[in-house]
Design a protein around this motif. Structure first.
Motif, mmCIF file in Angstrom:
data_model
loop_
_atom_site.group_PDB
_atom_site.id
_atom_site.type_symbol
_atom_site.label_atom_id
_atom_site.label_comp_id
_atom_site.label_asym_id
_atom_site.label_seq_id
_atom_site.Cartn_x
_atom_site.Cartn_y
_atom_site.Cartn_z
ATOM 1 N N PHE A 175 0.735 -1.538 -0.151
ATOM 2 C CA PHE A 175 -0.065 0.135 0.396
ATOM 3 C C PHE A 175 0.681 1.250 -0.641
ATOM 4 C CE2 PHE A 175 0.645 -1.492 4.229
ATOM 5 C CZ PHE A 175 0.868 -0.073 5.084
ATOM 6 N N HIS A 176 -0.025 2.280 -0.421
ATOM 7 C CA HIS A 176 1.578 3.050 -0.472
ATOM 8 C C HIS A 176 0.274 4.759 0.267
ATOM 9 C CE1 HIS A 176 1.513 1.521 -4.043
ATOM 10 N NE2 HIS A 176 2.504 2.407 -3.976
ATOM 11 N N GLN A 177 1.082 5.508 1.583
ATOM 12 C CA GLN A 177 1.520 5.829 2.417
ATOM 13 C C GLN A 177 1.748 7.655 2.429
ATOM 14 O OE1 GLN A 177 3.003 4.878 6.250
ATOM 15 N NE2 GLN A 177 1.434 4.153 6.606
ATOM 16 N N PHE A 178 1.015 8.765 2.683
ATOM 17 C CA PHE A 178 1.141 9.658 2.650
ATOM 18 C C PHE A 178 1.842 9.562 4.233
ATOM 19 C CE2 PHE A 178 -0.076 14.234 3.755
ATOM 20 C CZ PHE A 178 1.514 14.818 3.546
ATOM 21 N N GLY A 179 2.964 10.657 4.425
ATOM 22 C CA GLY A 179 3.228 10.774 5.920
ATOM 23 C C GLY A 179 4.274 12.080 6.340
ATOM 24 N N CYS A 180 3.671 12.447 7.520
ATOM 25 C CA CYS A 180 4.598 13.411 7.897
ATOM 26 C C CYS A 180 4.837 12.958 9.627
ATOM 27 C CB CYS A 180 3.650 15.107 7.669
ATOM 28 S SG CYS A 180 3.132 15.686 6.195
ATOM 29 N N GLU A 181 6.048 13.906 9.918
ATOM 30 C CA GLU A 181 7.022 13.939 10.665
ATOM 31 C C GLU A 181 7.086 14.986 11.231
ATOM 32 O OE1 GLU A 181 6.938 10.762 12.423
ATOM 33 O OE2 GLU A 181 5.984 10.049 9.978
ATOM 34 N N MET A 182 7.254 15.380 12.345
ATOM 35 C CA MET A 182 7.714 16.785 12.753
ATOM 36 C C MET A 182 8.315 16.462 14.439
ATOM 37 S SD MET A 182 5.381 20.176 15.084
ATOM 38 C CE MET A 182 4.773 20.777 13.390
ATOM 39 N N ILE A 183 10.175 17.411 14.503
ATOM 40 C CA ILE A 183 10.704 16.394 15.356
ATOM 41 C C ILE A 183 11.043 18.016 16.265
ATOM 42 C CG2 ILE A 183 13.150 15.583 15.999
ATOM 43 C CD1 ILE A 183 12.656 14.281 13.233
ATOM 44 N N GLY A 184 10.972 17.768 17.121
ATOM 45 C CA GLY A 184 11.859 19.196 17.666
ATOM 46 C C GLY A 184 10.874 19.874 18.899
ATOM 47 N N ALA A 185 8.844 19.598 18.412
ATOM 48 C CA ALA A 185 8.412 20.272 19.194
ATOM 49 C C ALA A 185 7.212 19.981 20.127
ATOM 50 C CB ALA A 185 7.287 21.020 18.375
ATOM 51 N N GLU A 186 7.341 19.901 21.330
ATOM 52 C CA GLU A 186 7.151 19.118 22.215
ATOM 53 C C GLU A 186 5.474 20.027 23.135
ATOM 54 O OE1 GLU A 186 9.295 18.886 25.976
ATOM 55 O OE2 GLU A 186 9.589 21.185 25.909
ATOM 56 N N GLY A 187 5.590 20.862 22.724
ATOM 57 C CA GLY A 187 3.740 21.573 23.336
ATOM 58 C C GLY A 187 3.408 20.659 22.188
ATOM 59 N N PRO A 188 1.098 20.850 23.275
ATOM 60 C CA PRO A 188 0.098 20.581 22.346
ATOM 61 C C PRO A 188 0.285 21.601 21.341
ATOM 62 C CG PRO A 188 -0.481 22.166 23.704
ATOM 63 C CD PRO A 188 1.089 21.263 23.879
ATOM 64 N N ALA A 189 0.927 22.927 20.564
ATOM 65 C CA ALA A 189 0.253 23.223 19.814
ATOM 66 C C ALA A 189 0.581 23.008 18.783
ATOM 67 C CB ALA A 189 0.998 24.680 19.599
ATOM 68 N N ALA A 190 1.438 21.346 18.470
ATOM 69 C CA ALA A 190 2.499 21.011 17.243
ATOM 70 C C ALA A 190 1.948 19.719 17.344
ATOM 71 C CB ALA A 190 3.876 20.516 17.646
ATOM 72 N N ASP A 191 0.771 19.406 17.742
ATOM 73 C CA ASP A 191 0.340 18.294 17.617
ATOM 74 C C ASP A 191 -1.629 18.516 16.647
ATOM 75 O OD1 ASP A 191 1.607 17.499 20.123
ATOM 76 O OD2 ASP A 191 0.630 16.404 20.708
ATOM 77 N N ALA A 192 -1.400 19.695 17.884
ATOM 78 C CA ALA A 192 -3.128 20.547 17.010
ATOM 79 C C ALA A 192 -2.333 21.345 15.669
ATOM 80 C CB ALA A 192 -3.189 21.696 17.449
ATOM 81 N N GLU A 193 -1.637 21.345 15.134
ATOM 82 C CA GLU A 193 -0.310 21.174 13.734
ATOM 83 C C GLU A 193 -0.990 20.641 13.116
ATOM 84 O OE1 GLU A 193 2.005 24.295 11.147
ATOM 85 O OE2 GLU A 193 0.169 24.523 12.594
ATOM 86 N N LEU A 194 -0.135 19.573 13.470
ATOM 87 C CA LEU A 194 -0.463 18.023 12.429
ATOM 88 C C LEU A 194 -1.623 18.169 11.949
ATOM 89 C CD1 LEU A 194 2.390 16.347 11.766
ATOM 90 C CD2 LEU A 194 1.801 14.622 13.341
#
Length: 444
Positions: free
Chosen positions: A126-145
């Motif tokens: 199967f084929h996957q589009f993925g995004c990874e964010m490294i270095g942000a620990e606050g919940p704003a980063a979770d909401a952004e993703l």
């Protein structure tokens, strides 16, 4: 006579008449990721098997049942990637991306491999589009993703896709939760599948992700992780909910979401639809703050998601979403005779050099057969070339949709003449060509 060699079970061919759907979703996900500041990364199709055992977890279905592992004489054991996160994090560590400043934002479009029972929305390749964010620990980063994933879903035109969120805590608060799960499931140990009986001691949260219908029923009444969150994890989860509300993103708290991979911590989420049957998760992801350290990197918070492109396309089809139009031939050159065939080469090269999609006869058809073929491939225009046209240095260009014919020069003004012809009939339909023509006119 039946074909003696067929495609492997759980795989699919994407034929030319269907590939435009893939072009549509690939354009959407790439454009959206870049709009959010993510950069593309490309990683190997296979990795050292130990990478997935350490990251995904040796008690998961992926590692225990679904991985395709290969080896060659003199080599280590390798595994075809079952998901994209582990390889991306390994690449980020190995190539020094973590030294370039935080947050690092990476995206990928790749194929993955899992040995599962094939069904709608679930393939072995199967084929996957993925995004990874490294270095942000606050919940704003979770909401952004989550906002990025939602933006892809919205741009694809999907409806009735619900965001489900949960927190599975950190290792500290999960220790108490594991005890509660062990106490609950121990009383039903004899009813559990053999795999879950083994997991009960090693990793009881895996029981919540079991595909067995009997075990699913037992899991419905199991304790929930939200009752065991430590103050820091509760604060992070509350922050996520606050940020989602500020962004205007609706969500449902679903305490049964744990995701299928061991590297997750705190936030986990899924976008779910009922339009593609049992395999209704279009996108899933969350936070994995301990993964980088596990793989030998300097400790850093991280989070990401994966979105199955097959499921995205399947849902778009079910809901009647629009796909970009397949690219078709702009002009077909129908030559009559050897002289015309030879001189048409220059015309074809000139038109192609300006970006036109040009086709011509390569199999020795007569004029009538060429016209039929041009219609079959969806050519917008046909130019017939014969001795008369070559002698007069003029030819008629037929609009295959309207039947109208326009005379063009075969000399220096060929490009100008055809551009005007093309512009007049397709200007309103073809945004890409409109930009080309406007640039051409401005240049002149």
């Amino acid at each position: 006579m039946a074909l003696s060699v067929q495609r492997p079970k759980g795989t699919q061919d994407v034929v030319p008449s269907e590939v435009y759907k893939w072009h549509t979703v690939e354009h959407i996900v790439k454009d959206t990721a870049e709009q959010f500041g993510f950069r593309e990364i490309r990683i190997p199709t296979f990795e050292d098997t130990g990478l997935f055992v350490r990251s995904v977890g040796d008690t998961t279905d992926v590692v225990q049942k679904e991985m395709y592992t290969v080896s060659a004489t003199g080599d280590s054991t390798f595994t075809l990637r079952p998901e994209g996160t582990a390889g991306t994090i390994r690449a980020a560590i190995e190539n020094g991306l973590l030294n370039e400043g935080y947050p690092q934002k990476l995206f990928y479009i790749l194929s993955c491999f899992r040995h599962e029972k094939p069904q709608a929305g679930r393939l072995r390749e199967f084929h996957q589009f993925g995004c990874e964010m490294i270095g942000a620990e606050g919940p704003a980063a979770d909401a952004e993703l989550i906002a990025l994933a939602k933006s892809v879903i919205d741009r694809a035109g999907l409806k009735n896709v619900a965001l489900n969120i949960n927190s599975i805590g950190c290792p500290e608060c999960r220790a108490n939760y594991h005890k509660a799960l062990k106490n609950y499931f121990s009383q039903y140990k004899d009813k559990l599948c053999s795999t879950c009986q083994e997991r009960l001691e090693k990793n009881p949260m895996r029981l919540l992700d079991c595909k067995s219908e009997e075990d699913k029923a037992l899991a419905e009444k199991a304790p929930i992780i939200l009752d065991y969150l430590c103050p820091d994890c509760q604060k992070h989860f509350d922050g996520l909910k606050k940020n989602l509300k500020l962004m205007g993103i609706d969500y449902k708290i679903n305490p049964r979401i744990v995701r299928g991979l061991d590297y997750y911590t705190r936030t986990v989420f899924e976008f779910i639809t009922a339009d593609i049957g049992a395999q209704g998760t279009v996108c899933g992801g969350g936070r994995y703050d301990g993964l980088i350290e596990t793989l030998g990197g300097k400790p850093a918070p991280a989070l990401g998601f994966g979105m199955g492109l097959e499921r995205l396309i399947l849902t778009m089809q079910k809901q009647g979403c629009e796909f970009m139009e397949p690219k078709t031939c702009d002009i077909y050159i129908a030559a009559m005779g050897e002289r015309a065939a030879e001189e048409s080469m220059d015309i074809i090269s000139t038109l192609r050099s300006e970006g036109y999609f040009v086709e011509y006869d390569l199999v020795g058809r007569g004029l009538k057969a060429q016209m039929k073929y041009a219609d079959k491939i969806g050519a917008k225009y046909v130019m017939v070339l014969g001795d008369n046209e070559l002698d007069e240095r003029k030819a008629k260009v037929k609009n295959m949709k309207t039947g109208e014919q326009t005379e063009v020069s075969l000399g220096e003004t060929l490009l100008d003449d055809f551009a005007v012809c093309y512009y007049d009939t397709l200007m309103e339909e073809d945004e890409m060509f409109r930009g080309f023509v406007e640039a051409f006119v401005e240049k002149e």
